[in-house]
Design a protein around this motif. Structure first.
Motif, short mmCIF file in Angstrom:
data_model
loop_
_atom_site.label_atom_id
_atom_site.label_comp_id
_atom_site.label_asym_id
_atom_site.label_seq_id
_atom_site.Cartn_x
_atom_site.Cartn_y
_atom_site.Cartn_z
N LEU A 385 -2.74 -4.09 -1.44
CA LEU A 385 -2.44 -4.78 -0.18
C LEU A 385 -3.22 -4.17 0.98
CD1 LEU A 385 1.40 -5.53 -0.25
CD2 LEU A 385 -0.46 -7.19 -0.08
N ARG A 386 -3.40 -2.85 0.91
CA ARG A 386 -4.17 -2.18 1.97
C ARG A 386 -5.64 -2.53 1.92
NH1 ARG A 386 -1.94 2.75 0.74
NH2 ARG A 386 -3.92 3.46 -0.11
N THR A 387 -6.14 -2.79 0.73
CA THR A 387 -7.58 -3.00 0.57
C THR A 387 -7.92 -4.47 0.37
OG1 THR A 387 -7.31 -2.46 -1.76
CG2 THR A 387 -8.02 -0.68 -0.32
N GLY A 388 -6.96 -5.36 0.58
CA GLY A 388 -7.19 -6.79 0.40
C GLY A 388 -8.05 -7.37 1.52
N VAL A 389 -8.32 -8.65 1.42
CA VAL A 389 -9.15 -9.33 2.42
C VAL A 389 -8.50 -9.26 3.80
CG1 VAL A 389 -10.12 -11.55 3.11
CG2 VAL A 389 -10.16 -10.88 0.71
N ASP A 390 -7.19 -9.41 3.88
CA ASP A 390 -6.45 -9.25 5.12
C ASP A 390 -5.46 -8.10 4.90
OD1 ASP A 390 -5.53 -9.71 7.67
OD2 ASP A 390 -4.24 -11.39 7.12
N PRO A 391 -5.88 -6.88 5.22
CA PRO A 391 -5.09 -5.71 4.82
C PRO A 391 -3.68 -5.68 5.43
CG PRO A 391 -7.28 -5.06 5.57
CD PRO A 391 -7.12 -6.50 5.93
N VAL A 392 -2.72 -5.34 4.59
CA VAL A 392 -1.34 -5.15 5.03
C VAL A 392 -0.98 -3.70 4.73
CG1 VAL A 392 1.07 -5.81 4.68
CG2 VAL A 392 -0.73 -7.55 4.54
N VAL A 393 -0.58 -2.95 5.78
CA VAL A 393 -0.26 -1.54 5.60
C VAL A 393 1.25 -1.37 5.68
CG1 VAL A 393 -0.66 0.81 6.43
CG2 VAL A 393 -2.44 -0.93 6.71
N GLY A 394 1.86 -1.02 4.55
CA GLY A 394 3.29 -0.76 4.53
C GLY A 394 3.52 0.72 4.36
N HIS A 395 4.69 1.11 3.87
CA HIS A 395 4.86 2.52 3.50
C HIS A 395 5.74 2.64 2.27
CE1 HIS A 395 8.91 3.64 5.30
NE2 HIS A 395 8.76 2.38 5.61
N VAL A 396 5.42 3.66 1.48
CA VAL A 396 6.13 3.85 0.22
C VAL A 396 7.31 4.78 0.45
CG1 VAL A 396 5.95 4.82 -2.10
CG2 VAL A 396 4.09 3.41 -1.19
N GLN A 397 8.47 4.36 -0.06
CA GLN A 397 9.68 5.16 0.12
C GLN A 397 10.53 5.01 -1.14
OE1 GLN A 397 12.89 3.93 2.93
NE2 GLN A 397 12.05 5.55 4.21
N GLY A 398 10.91 6.14 -1.70
CA GLY A 398 11.78 6.11 -2.88
C GLY A 398 11.22 5.25 -4.01
N GLY A 399 9.93 5.31 -4.24
CA GLY A 399 9.32 4.60 -5.35
C GLY A 399 9.14 3.11 -5.14
N ARG A 400 9.36 2.64 -3.88
CA ARG A 400 9.14 1.22 -3.59
C ARG A 400 8.20 1.10 -2.40
NH1 ARG A 400 15.03 -0.84 -2.08
NH2 ARG A 400 14.67 0.84 -0.62
N LEU A 401 7.51 -0.04 -2.35
CA LEU A 401 6.70 -0.32 -1.17
C LEU A 401 7.56 -1.10 -0.18
CD1 LEU A 401 4.06 -0.60 0.48
CD2 LEU A 401 3.59 -2.67 -0.85
N LEU A 402 7.68 -0.59 1.04
CA LEU A 402 8.42 -1.29 2.08
C LEU A 402 7.44 -1.94 3.06
CD1 LEU A 402 10.94 0.25 1.08
CD2 LEU A 402 11.55 0.60 3.47
N LEU A 403 7.57 -3.25 3.23
CA LEU A 403 6.82 -3.92 4.29
C LEU A 403 7.81 -4.16 5.42
CD1 LEU A 403 4.69 -6.45 2.20
CD2 LEU A 403 4.11 -4.11 2.92
#
Ligand SMILES: *Cc1c(COP(=O)(O)O)cnc(C)c1O
Length: 426
Positions: A385-403
């Motif tokens: 998601l970070r490196t996609g055509v339209d990057p989305v930067v979330g954060h990883v917490q407790g083994g999950r990606l949170l958007l």
């Protein structure tokens, strides 16, 4: 048949792809061709699948003359330092475009003579902070402090509490900054406690000013004491308050964050602050306060080296006079509304909607938690998601990606959905 070169498409065939043809109109065919050739080389080495070439090339190319990529800030941090701090308001963006060409930044159109540079931005600041007699704008908060140290404190002493000798970030320390501009520090108090008598004893005729620094990015708890501006203002030298974040008035959700109006009303001679933290504007350093001191700063030779360009002046004025900023909206977000959006996104992409906790960020209000909502996805999606055509930067917490939606304007929800769906298709 196993010769990999047989699977390498021809450069011209790739360039004919409608998506690349469109980009070539903006960036020129040569730049696109260079990127295509580079990626086809990877296909030849079997490091990239032929069908991924166009996407990879689109990622390689700047979206618009700049290689800076617009991203969706789904980190839950309102003012994200690594994402350029405050995103600008629509009014500020428009102002930058308006000011990009020749503009009357230093010309009085009625008289045809040179006019004061940035007068409108300063006027907007003074209208927003009536307690300030005058204002000056420089490159950033550090420049504002540096100018104060250089113009008022050079070769003299600046009194500052030991507990306020702060490192801003990326290794930059306020004491070293002040010294590099020629001021000598006179430290008072201990790490956790300082009293007004410490200041009184330290002030003599060598002292140019007392500096009060807001320790914006950390909290000291327990056996602590500091001296408020109100009490420091009784000393015989000017008090400069570095409030950091640039709140102009008190904010109901940020009770511990100092603001320019209150600091001046409490007796600060000058206030310094950043423009791109909680004010929600462009990178800038603001100095507000006594007219005689502001004039000294403005006339100092260093002021020229620290001055801001017309784009910053335009954006700052529009931030102050235009509609609400994205930062202001993020700070007052309502969790129920965020939850409704999170559910809609989760439903569209197959994730879960959860309650989350966001932060102010930008090295400000470290203890403050902002109620938010997020969409959870498998952790493995963070990188694509970070490196996609339209990057989305979330954060990883407790083994999950949170958007997290706290800092995402509602109109960008569709970008998140499109980005996740694009991955699912691959
Ligand atoms: C952020 C900050 C600065 C530096 O401002 P920049 O705009 O990053 O140069 C200085 N002092 C305080 C208290 C800050 O929080």
């Amino acid at each position: 048949m196993s010769d990999p070169r047989r699977q390498v498409p021809r450069t011209d065939t790739v360039l004919d792809d409608p998506r690349l043809a469109e980009v070539a109109q903006r960036l020129g065919r040569e730049q696109v061709k260079t990127a295509v050739v580079g990626r086809l080389e990877q296909v030849r080495r079997q490091e990239l699948a032929a069908r991924d070439v166009v996407d990879a090339v689109l990622r390689d190319l700047p979206s618009a003359g700049t290689s800076l990529r617009p991203v969706v800030n789904a980190t839950g941090v309102v003012v994200h330092t690594n994402l350029g701090r405050a995103p600008l308001s629509a009014a500020a963006v428009e102002a930058i475009v308006t000011a990009a060409g020749p503009t009357d930044v230093e010309l009085d159109l009625t008289t045809g003579r040179r006019g004061p540079r940035g007068a409108a931005a300063v006027a907007a600041l003074l209208a927003a902070v009536p307690d300030a007699e005058a204002a000056h704008v420089v490159n950033n908060g550090a420049a504002a402090l540096g100018l104060v140290a250089g113009a008022l404190g050079r070769g003299r002493k600046v009194v500052v509490a030991r507990g306020e000798l702060v490192e801003i970030g990326d290794g930059f320390r306020i004491p070293e900054l002040l010294e590099s501009f020629g001021a000598e520090l006179r430290e008072v108090g201990t790490t956790n406690r300082v009293r007004v008598e410490d200041y009184t004893k330290a002030v003599d005729d060598q002292v140019a000013l007392v500096l009060k620094v807001h320790p914006s990015n950390f909290r000291v708890e327990g056996f602590t004491a500091s001296v408020p501006v109100r009490e420091l203002a009784r000393l015989s030298v000017p008090v400069v308050a570095d409030i950091g974040s640039g709140l102009l008035r008190p904010h109901p959700r940020l009770p511990d964050e100092p603001d320019a109006s209150t600091s001046l009303r409490d007796g600060a001679a000058l206030v310094t602050a950043s423009g791109d933290k909680l004010l929600g504007g462009p990178q800038a350093g603001l100095v507000l306060g006594r007219a005689d001191l502001v004039q000294q700063l403005r006339r100092h030779p260093m002021a020229r080296a620290l001055r801001v360009d017309k784009l910053t002046l335009a954006a700052l004025e529009a931030t102050l006079t235009g509609g609400t900023t994205p930062v202001a909206r993020g700070l007052v977000s309502d969790r129920r509304e965020l939850m409704v959006r999170a559910r809609a996104i989760a439903e569209a992409v197959g994730g879960d909607a959860v309650e989350s906790v966001g932060r102010v960020g930008g090295g400000g209000a470290p203890g403050v938690e902002l109620a938010s909502a997020a969409v959870t996805l498998p952790e493995e999606l963070a990188l694509p998601l970070r490196t996609g055509v339209d990057p989305v930067v979330g954060h990883v917490q407790g083994g999950r990606l949170l958007l997290d939606l706290l800092a995402v304007p509602p109109e960008d929800d569709a970008r998140i959905v499109a980005a996740v769906r694009a991955l699912r298709r691959e």
